[in-house]
Design an enzyme around this catalytic site. Sequence first.
Site, PDB file in Angstrom:
ATOM      1  N   LYS A   4       1.176   4.099  -3.015  1.00 40.16           N
ATOM      2  CA  LYS A   4       0.858   5.507  -2.799  1.00 40.16           C
ATOM      3  C   LYS A   4       2.078   6.396  -3.036  1.00 40.16           C
ATOM      4  O   LYS A   4       1.943   7.529  -3.504  1.00 40.16           O
ATOM      5  CB  LYS A   4       0.299   5.719  -1.394  1.00 40.16           C
ATOM      6  CG  LYS A   4      -1.109   5.166  -1.226  1.00 40.16           C
ATOM      7  CD  LYS A   4      -2.065   5.803  -2.208  1.00 40.16           C
ATOM      8  CE  LYS A   4      -3.470   5.297  -2.054  1.00 40.16           C
ATOM      9  NZ  LYS A   4      -4.405   5.923  -3.002  1.00 40.16           N
ATOM     10  N   TYR A  33       0.831  -1.198   0.000  1.00 40.41           N
ATOM     11  CA  TYR A  33       0.000   0.000   0.000  1.00 40.41           C
ATOM     12  C   TYR A  33       0.871   1.256   0.000  1.00 40.41           C
ATOM     13  O   TYR A  33       0.671   2.167  -0.807  1.00 40.41           O
ATOM     14  CB  TYR A  33      -0.932  -0.003   1.213  1.00 40.41           C
ATOM     15  CG  TYR A  33      -1.791   1.227   1.308  1.00 40.41           C
ATOM     16  CD1 TYR A  33      -2.909   1.370   0.493  1.00 40.41           C
ATOM     17  CD2 TYR A  33      -1.489   2.242   2.207  1.00 40.41           C
ATOM     18  CE1 TYR A  33      -3.696   2.498   0.565  1.00 40.41           C
ATOM     19  CE2 TYR A  33      -2.280   3.375   2.290  1.00 40.41           C
ATOM     20  CZ  TYR A  33      -3.384   3.496   1.469  1.00 40.41           C
ATOM     21  OH  TYR A  33      -4.162   4.620   1.542  1.00 40.41           O
ATOM     22  N   GLY A  34       1.849   1.308   0.901  1.00 38.68           N
ATOM     23  CA  GLY A  34       2.730   2.469   0.983  1.00 38.68           C
ATOM     24  C   GLY A  34       3.503   2.700  -0.302  1.00 38.68           C
ATOM     25  O   GLY A  34       3.643   3.830  -0.764  1.00 38.68           O
ATOM     26  N   ALA A  35       4.004   1.600  -0.898  1.00 37.22           N
ATOM     27  CA  ALA A  35       4.762   1.731  -2.148  1.00 37.22           C
ATOM     28  C   ALA A  35       3.876   2.227  -3.283  1.00 37.22           C
ATOM     29  O   ALA A  35       4.290   3.063  -4.094  1.00 37.22           O
ATOM     30  CB  ALA A  35       5.404   0.396  -2.514  1.00 37.22           C
TER      31      ALA A  35
END
Length: 197
Positions: free
Chosen positions: A154, A150-152
């Site tokens: 975004k 998810y972080g990557a």
Amino acid sequence: MDFEETPLWAGISMLPLTIGFLIAGPFSGWVSDRFGARTFATGGMLLAAATFVAPEELPVDFGYPVFAAILLVNGVAMGLFSSPNRAAIMNSLPPDQRGVGAGISTTFQNAATVLLVGALAPAMAARGHGAVITVGSSAARTPAPIGAAYGASKAGVEILTRYWATEFGGSGVRVNTVSPGPVTRRRRPLSGGSSVP
């Protein structure tokens, strides 16, 4: 308007979207469990498409209540779509693969953003105006023990937004990202000597 307050009021102005989502999301999840996901997911997508076209019909000097109504209907539409869609994806996976499934689902949503902007931004640039708004996340800049996919994804959206702003900004197309996360503000004094956050 005090530009220090602009992000706060932008967030407040977007509340109808959140309210619509909060109303329709749980309802759609509950009803789709009983009657099937396809009708609600498809209906939500069609209603969302209508709300994306609706602002084109607004006059240049439109009032906020009309825009708020469009945001509310968009929130309802996304709520109708999201719950049954995500449930269908997660229920199709074995329990130990659902984290990967959620990451892949988010990656596909971000890829759709890329394709849509790639198709529409050149037309906006050709006519000399337009706006693209993407949704980032504080997870793009704040690593956590879980949520790498998810972080990557975004982080990818946020850097792509910077590139699009550079590419299309000179042609009158505004490209911004909204990135939810914690907000800190300076304290300002009141006339009585106390301060507010």
